[in-house]
Every structure is written in structure tokens, then in C-alpha cells.
Design a protein around this motif. Structure first.
Motif, PDB file in Angstrom:
ATOM      1  N   THR A 122       2.557  26.307  85.390  1.00  0.00           N
ATOM      2  CA  THR A 122       1.593  25.533  86.161  1.00  0.00           C
ATOM      3  C   THR A 122       2.187  25.239  87.534  1.00  0.00           C
ATOM      4  N   SER A 124       2.855  22.403  88.850  1.00  0.00           N
ATOM      5  CA  SER A 124       3.882  21.361  88.776  1.00  0.00           C
ATOM      6  C   SER A 124       5.214  21.938  88.304  1.00  0.00           C
ATOM      7  N   LEU A 125       5.169  22.921  87.408  1.00  0.00           N
ATOM      8  CA  LEU A 125       6.411  23.525  86.942  1.00  0.00           C
ATOM      9  C   LEU A 125       7.056  24.352  88.037  1.00  0.00           C
ATOM     10  N   ASN A 128       9.020  22.203  90.108  1.00  0.00           N
ATOM     11  CA  ASN A 128      10.251  21.778  89.455  1.00  0.00           C
ATOM     12  C   ASN A 128      11.267  22.904  89.301  1.00  0.00           C
ATOM     13  N   TYR A 182       7.635  21.528  80.087  1.00  0.00           N
ATOM     14  CA  TYR A 182       6.480  20.723  79.700  1.00  0.00           C
ATOM     15  C   TYR A 182       6.899  19.376  79.119  1.00  0.00           C
ATOM     16  N   SER A 184       8.970  17.336  80.226  1.00  0.00           N
ATOM     17  CA  SER A 184       9.174  16.312  81.241  1.00  0.00           C
ATOM     18  C   SER A 184       7.946  15.430  81.421  1.00  0.00           C
ATOM     19  N   SER A 185       6.785  15.967  81.057  1.00  0.00           N
ATOM     20  CA  SER A 185       5.563  15.166  81.159  1.00  0.00           C
ATOM     21  C   SER A 185       4.924  14.892  79.801  1.00  0.00           C
ATOM     22  N   ALA A 186       5.071  15.852  78.874  1.00  0.00           N
ATOM     23  CA  ALA A 186       4.399  15.716  77.576  1.00  0.00           C
ATOM     24  C   ALA A 186       5.257  15.031  76.529  1.00  0.00           C
ATOM     25  N   GLY A 187       6.573  15.053  76.703  1.00  0.00           N
ATOM     26  CA  GLY A 187       7.444  14.461  75.708  1.00  0.00           C
ATOM     27  C   GLY A 187       7.602  15.346  74.486  1.00  0.00           C
ATOM     28  N   GLN A 234      18.331  14.239  81.082  1.00  0.00           N
ATOM     29  CA  GLN A 234      17.059  14.396  81.779  1.00  0.00           C
ATOM     30  C   GLN A 234      15.844  13.961  80.970  1.00  0.00           C
ATOM     31  N   LEU A 235      15.835  14.221  79.665  1.00  0.00           N
ATOM     32  CA  LEU A 235      14.650  13.967  78.849  1.00  0.00           C
ATOM     33  C   LEU A 235      14.646  12.532  78.333  1.00  0.00           C
ATOM     34  N   THR A 236      13.523  11.892  78.454  1.00  0.00           N
ATOM     35  CA  THR A 236      13.390  10.485  78.072  1.00  0.00           C
ATOM     36  C   THR A 236      13.535  10.305  76.560  1.00  0.00           C
TER      37      THR A 236
END
Length: 386
Positions: A122, A124-125, A128, A182, A184-187, A234-236
Motif C-alpha cells: 500500500t 503507507s508501506l 515506510n 501491516y 505497525s497499524s493492524a497489530g 518497534q512493535l507495540t
């Protein structure tokens, strides 16, 4: 070799069996022969031998420090698993498709490029840093390559003969950037919605490669990204999501679900292509062992990066990647490499070291991580990889 000290788990036993088998098989043979005269590789940075660098030349030291003694476009300190595999089959290192100068494609092509995804990225990717050379593009490059080979003149010396495509091994190792991009936004939970699309695209590509003449395919499953230092930073996630080995359970569980689906779909693909070898390679188990039990395999560090800045448990800071220099909080800092990468599983927080790549290659060559069983040694005289 580190596998001598493997623990008594089923995974460790498989690794030890692979090691013992290879000690018998890895004997120099001056008359070595192999049914596979080429390798065609598709993937991301885990098997990129310089494709991304050829397209976007920017790589600097300390990549390549262990083996090549200079950067070669490989995002690690030395060789990748695909390099070791080529060596074991008696083939030269694969030239990147995107490298226009000095490439030799007589024994295969590497279409892999760092930051590549299975699905079309996408916008956004792309922002990034995801590569434009996603899997469908790599497939189109393969089709173009085959067309050039089929129409080549006798004067061309860096291309293989037209019958090479049925005599080649096709390797696919890709999907990590779909998850981490993905995610980073979708979890960890949201990323699962993309799993069926990723698996479907991979099996579709196998069928198209089959139509081009391919008959032997090795598909590596996804690594335990929840154990990678860079993704741990990096990942929440919160502390309740970290297991006793320091890995994120949610992301590793998502990877396990993906790997299970991939295995099932490859089994179906195998039935559809009844005269082809479609092999599922459980690289995940090998790498999980290295991250969770590094000392059992001769390593000292699992979830700590060799090359990075910031120290601490992970030695990773997403503001300054391996080899780069940046001003942070008014101070100029450089992400430098450790002096002993052979003691680490992780090179730069996102990629594994040459040592880990070698361990992965030994496990693959030993044959204990294939589904279904695939006697590679019956097709080729396995050569020392050193």
C-alpha cells in the motif's frame, strides 16, 4: 559445530540428526554431480544477495565483515542461507537479477530484494520503506528472464540453456515484511486477516512457475518474528505479552497460524501438481531454537543484536540502523558492530548473522525439516559449505 551441544527437545534432536547426517555427507567429491543445475530464488532480505543494493546503492560497512570483508548487498555480516545452499549443491553464489554489471546467470538467478512483500504494498508501506519488488513483480521478472533465455543467440555466455528451467530448484522465502509492515497499524491480531491472501499468492506463484517448467520447489515458512530484537522494540506490546525467553507471544502465535495455513495449502498444491516436488521447509523451528536457547548451540546472545546502538537487552534503536550515523538528542551516534558476530543469532535486530544462516542451511541440508520428506542427497552430492 554448535549442534553437538543441542538439548534433548524434539527440535534439538532433529538438528543433531541433521548435523550427524551432514558429517557423513559433507565429504569433498571431485566428481560431484547434482540434478539441479540452477537455483531460482524469490524472497526478501533473508535471501537478498544484492538486488536491493543494485537498485538503490546505499549500503555501507559493517555488512559483509565476516566473509566478504566488504558490503555485498547482503544485510548481514557474511553469507546467507541461500549462499550456503548454492555451495552445498556445487553452484556459485546467485547473482541478483537487478545487478546489470558482472552477473552470471548460467546457474540461476536471485530475484529476492530486501524489504519485499508477498502482497502488493500500500502507499503507507511504501512510505515506510517497503520495496516495490513484491512477489508478483519478481515473478514477472522471472517470466522476462525465461523469454530472454528462450530467444538468446549462441554468442551470449552469461545465460543458461533453454532447458534449465526443468533442471532447477526454486526457493521461496518471503512474507516477513507483510507481517511486520501491516503489523505497525493492524497489530498482532489484525495482521491475521492478511494471512489467507499471503498464502494464496505464494501458492499461485508456485503454479505459475510450474507452468514455466519448474518441478522442484522449497518454500521456507516464517521465522519467529516475535523474537527479533528490532521487532521487540518497534512493535507495540506490553510485558504480559513476553514469554520466558523474551519473545512476543502474540506475534509468534500469529506466525504459527500463518505457518500452519501455509503448510496445509502447500499440501493441496502438491496434490494439484502431482509430478512436482513442493516442499514445506520448517525454518521457523530452527531459528526459534537459536533465539530461545542460544547457548545450547554455541551462541551467547539470542534476542540481542550484534550491530546496533543503544545497548540494553536488544542493542537496537529504530532511529539509527546498523552502520548508520545520526544525531540523536544533540549527540552524533553510530550503530556499530560487535567484534564477535559468531556469538549472536541476530545481526542487526532484523536479520540473522552468518552463523545463524549457516545453522539454518545445515538443518535444511540434513533433511529433517522437510514436509514431506525430501531426500536432497539422492538428487545431489552435497558439498562442504565451510
Amino acid at each position: 559445530m554448535s549442534y553437538l551441544s543441542a538439548k534433548g527437545s524434539s527440535v534439538a534432536r532433529n538438528i543433531l540428526v541433521s548435523w550427524m547426517f551432514l558429517m557423513v555427507m559433507l565429504v569433498p567429491n571431485t566428481s560431484a554431480k547434482c540434478a539441479y543445475e540452477a537455483i531460482f530464488n524469490f524472497g526478501d532480505s533473508n535471501s537478498d544477495t544484492g538486488g536491493f543494493y543494485a537498485a538503490f546503492p546505499s549500503q555501507s560497512s559493517p555488512n559483509g565483515m565476516t566473509y566478504f570483508k566488504k558490503p555485498t548487498g547482503r544485510p548481514t555480516d557474511g553469507r546467507l542461507y541461500i549462499d550456503f545452499l548454492a555451495q552445498a549443491l556445487g553452484l556459485p553464489f546467485l547473482s541478483p537479477y537487478l545487478q546489470s554489471i558482472g552477473s552470471d546467470f548460467r546457474h540461476g538467478v536471485n530475484f529476492a530484494t530486501s524489504a519485499s512483500t508477498v502482497l502488493q504494498p500500500t502507499t503507507s508501506l511504501f512510505v515506510n520503506g517497503v520495496s516495490p519488488f513484491y512477489l508478483a513483480v519478481q515473478l514477472n521478472q522471472m517470466k522476462q528472464f525465461k523469454a530472454k533465455v528462450d530467444e538468446q543467440s549462441s554468442g551470449q555466455t552469461n545465460l543458461p540453456p533453454p532447458d534449465i528451467f526443468g533442471k532447477a530448484l526454486y526457493t521461496i522465502y518471503i512474507g516477513q515484511n507483510d507481517f511486520t509492515g501491516y503489523a505497525s497499524s493492524a497489530g498482532a491480531g489484525g495482521v491475521k486477516q492478511y494471512t489467507p491472501q499471503v498464502v494464496s499468492q505464494i501458492t499461485s506463484v508456485i503454479k505459475e512457475l510450474y507452468a514455466l517448467g519448474g518441478r522442484s520447489f522449497m518454500v521456507l515458512n516464517l521465522a519467529p518474528i516475535g523474537c527479533y530484537p528490532g521487532f521487540l522494540v518497534q512493535l507495540t506490546h506490553d510485558s504480559s505479552d513476553v514469554d520466558s525467553y523474551g519473545c512476543m507471544m502474540s506475534y509468534n502465535n500469529a506466525v504459527n497460524e500463518y505457518n500452519s495455513m501455509l503448510k496445509d495449502q502447500l499440501q493441496q498444491t502438491r496434490q494439484d501438481l502431482h509430478d512436482a516436488n513442493v516442499i514445506y521447509v520448517n525454518s521457523h523451528s530452527v531459528l526459534l531454537e537459536l533465539f530461545q536457547h542460544p547457548t545450547s548451540h554455541g551462541l551467547q546472545h539470542g534476542t540481542t543484536a550484534c550491530c546496533g546502538w543503544g545497548g540494553g537487552s536488544y542493542n537496537f534503536n529504530q532511529q539509527v540502523f546498523c552502520g548508520n550515523t545520526k544525531v540523536i538528542d544533540g549527540k552524533t551516534v553510530t550503530a556499530t558492530a560487535c567484534g564477535d558476530p559468531q556469538n549472536y543469532a541476530s545481526w542487526d535486530g532484523i536479520h540473522i548473522t552468518e552463523t545463524a544462516n549457516k545453522e539454518l542451511a545445515y538443518a535444511i541440508l540434513g533433511g529433517s525439516y522437510f514436509d514431506p520428506p525430501f531426500p536432497l542427497n539422492q538428487y545431489c552430492d552435497i558439498q562442504p559449505i565451510g
